[in-house]
Design a protein around this motif. Structure first.
Motif, short mmCIF file in Angstrom:
data_model
loop_
_atom_site.label_atom_id
_atom_site.label_comp_id
_atom_site.label_asym_id
_atom_site.label_seq_id
_atom_site.Cartn_x
_atom_site.Cartn_y
_atom_site.Cartn_z
N LEU A 10 40.08 42.93 51.15
CA LEU A 10 39.96 43.35 49.74
C LEU A 10 40.32 42.21 48.80
O LEU A 10 41.28 41.48 49.05
N THR A 11 39.52 42.03 47.77
CA THR A 11 39.88 41.09 46.70
C THR A 11 39.43 41.66 45.38
O THR A 11 38.70 42.65 45.33
N GLY A 12 39.83 40.98 44.33
CA GLY A 12 39.41 41.44 43.03
C GLY A 12 39.68 40.39 41.96
O GLY A 12 40.34 39.39 42.21
N ASP A 13 39.12 40.64 40.79
CA ASP A 13 39.38 39.78 39.64
C ASP A 13 39.72 40.64 38.44
O ASP A 13 39.18 41.74 38.28
N ARG A 14 40.58 40.10 37.60
CA ARG A 14 40.82 40.75 36.31
C ARG A 14 39.63 40.45 35.41
O ARG A 14 39.28 39.28 35.24
N MET A 44 37.08 44.48 44.02
CA MET A 44 37.54 45.37 42.96
C MET A 44 37.53 44.70 41.58
O MET A 44 38.01 43.58 41.43
N ALA A 46 39.41 44.56 38.56
CA ALA A 46 40.80 44.97 38.27
C ALA A 46 40.98 45.23 36.78
O ALA A 46 41.73 44.53 36.10
N GLN A 49 44.55 46.31 35.71
CA GLN A 49 45.44 45.14 35.67
C GLN A 49 45.15 44.28 34.44
O GLN A 49 46.06 43.75 33.82
N TYR A 135 52.81 44.77 37.53
CA TYR A 135 51.46 44.69 38.10
C TYR A 135 51.44 44.34 39.59
O TYR A 135 50.54 44.79 40.31
N GLN A 139 49.19 46.12 42.29
CA GLN A 139 48.31 45.33 43.16
C GLN A 139 48.53 45.71 44.64
O GLN A 139 47.59 45.70 45.43
N ASP A 142 46.42 48.60 45.06
CA ASP A 142 45.00 48.21 45.15
C ASP A 142 44.63 47.87 46.59
O ASP A 142 43.54 48.19 47.06
N ILE A 143 45.55 47.17 47.23
CA ILE A 143 45.25 46.67 48.58
C ILE A 143 45.42 47.78 49.62
O ILE A 143 44.61 47.93 50.52
N VAL A 151 43.55 39.57 52.59
CA VAL A 151 43.30 39.38 51.16
C VAL A 151 43.10 37.89 50.82
O VAL A 151 44.06 37.13 50.81
N VAL A 153 42.98 34.97 48.48
CA VAL A 153 43.51 34.76 47.13
C VAL A 153 43.74 33.28 46.86
O VAL A 153 43.79 32.47 47.78
N GLN A 157 48.70 33.65 43.83
CA GLN A 157 48.88 35.06 44.15
C GLN A 157 49.78 35.31 45.37
O GLN A 157 50.09 36.45 45.69
N1 TRP Z 1 45.74 39.51 40.45
C1 TRP Z 1 44.40 39.10 40.72
C2 TRP Z 1 43.99 38.02 39.69
O1 TRP Z 1 44.67 37.85 38.72
C3 TRP Z 1 43.41 40.22 40.65
C4 TRP Z 1 43.70 41.35 41.60
C5 TRP Z 1 44.04 42.62 41.26
C6 TRP Z 1 43.64 41.28 43.02
N2 TRP Z 1 44.23 43.36 42.40
C7 TRP Z 1 43.99 42.58 43.48
C8 TRP Z 1 43.37 40.26 43.94
C9 TRP Z 1 44.08 42.87 44.84
C10 TRP Z 1 43.46 40.56 45.30
C11 TRP Z 1 43.82 41.84 45.74
O2 TRP Z 1 43.00 37.37 39.86
#
Ligand code: TRP
Length: 339
Positions: A10-14, A44, A46, A49, A135, A139, A142-143, A151, A153, A157
């Motif tokens: 799992l990964t994500g971006d704000r 995801m 985010a 977040q 946060y 997070q 989220d995971i 993850v 990153v 992170q």
């Molecule tokens: N904190 C990450 C960022 O600033 C974004 C993020 C939110 C994320 N939830 C996550 C990354 C879960 C990995 C897994 O880019």
């Protein structure tokens, strides 16, 4: 065909801005690689977040939700291999966050180096929004809502993942074995310096080259790059260390022999900044042009993006419900049959 591994990525971006080369080498390239190795991959948006420090800016978050998805699709994340979803549309993540909050102290949250750095950068001081301070807990949710244990990153992170793992340990020790330890995956260049040479390249710092930048913008930014302030004439010997142009060449120029030759010549004198910068512009344009092209194509079809997000969100939500059922049982808050 090679069998895919069963772990969950799992990964994500704000969604606070378009993504840049720092994201690209920091985690996006890894995401693309991992989706070909693992059977279960999630991406995801985010947005919750992002709102932790943009509460008064909902339009910015909403607009950029679309942009970060575009960026990720353009670098090669495929909706066939990766489930795209939106954080705010999975209320179970919020529920899990609230339960995790009891397993973390305020003192520990304040010590998190990533949060500390960001608080300083944003000038929050004591007036940090509570949602922002916590946060890392959200997070962790989220995971863990989808049982993810891998993850990819950027380096910044790592303390967030460390804190998530403390939550895993604590949860399991109180309520019984439930969640797996999370393994962060770092890239070959987990941290990219900004064009000013001072800071990490950042969305809010105005010192980054974006995956959507035009050739003109790339040229302008590379020409502004910090080099060696004492290297005034091409004939002067120059310093390569701390010279942003060479830092970028080290990362983005795959012809290592060429880079070593240029460094030697620069150190000796006889190689001008403009000449090295021109080479870097070519290299960056070669990387960004195809991404920019795909991005522009994809942007013409917002319905496609909306549909893939909706489908992915439904899939993620079903998984979230199963996890929450298990979690409620463990915490003994499973009073009635699921409503
Ligand atoms: N904190 C990450 C960022 O600033 C974004 C993020 C939110 C994320 N939830 C996550 C990354 C879960 C990995 C897994 O880019």
């Amino acid at each position: 065909m090679k069998k895919l591994k069963e772990d969950v990525v799992l990964t994500g971006d704000r969604p606070t801005g378009k993504l840049h080369l720092g994201h690209f080498v920091g985690s996006m390239q890894n995401r693309v690689k991992l989706q070909n190795e693992y059977a279960h991959c999630f991406y995801m948006v985010a947005d919750i977040q992002a709102l932790t420090d943009n509460a008064e800016n909902p339009s910015k978050v909403r607009e950029n939700a679309f942009e970060v998805v575009l960026d990720n699709l353009a670098v090669g994340l495929s909706p066939k291999k990766t489930t795209f979803f939106i954080q705010s549309q999975i209320p179970e993540i919020a529920e899990l966050t609230v339960l995790f909050l009891n397993l973390v102290t305020l003192a520990r949250l304040r010590r998190n180096p990533t949060v500390k750095d960001e608080m300083k950068q944003k000038g929050f001081g004591e007036n940090v929004p509570a949602g922002f301070l916590i946060y890392p807990v959200s997070q962790a949710a989220d995971i863990l809502f989808c049982d993810s244990n891998i993850v990819p990153v950027g380096e910044d992170q790592l303390p967030v993942i460390e804190q998530a793992n403390e939550i895993v340990t604590k949860f399991n020790s109180i309520y019984g074995e439930t969640f797996r330890k999370i393994q962060p995956i770092l890239s070959r260049a987990p941290r990219l310096i900004g064009i000013d040479g001072n800071n990490k390249a950042g969305k809010s710092l105005g010192n980054a080259i974006y995956l959507s930048d035009s050739l003109k913008e790339i040229k302008k930014k590379v020409m502004m790059m910090y080099t060696d302030p004492n290297h005034i004439r091409a004939n002067n010997p120059g310093k390569v260390e701390g010279n942003v142009v060479f830092t970028y060449l080290d990362i983005f120029d795959l012809n290592k022999i060429e880079v070593e030759k240029l460094k030697a010549q620069y150190r000796l004198g006889g190689l001008g900044d403009v000449e090295v910068k021109k080479l870097l512009i070519d290299i960056l344009e070669n990387i960004i042009a195809p991404i920019r092209g795909r991005r522009e194509e994809l942007a013409k079809n917002p319905k496609f993006i909306e549909n893939l997000l909706q489908e992915g969100t439904e899939k993620a939500r079903a998984i979230a419900k199963t996890t929450m059922k298990k979690v409620r049982e463990k915490i003994k808050i499973d009073y009635f049959k699921p409503i």
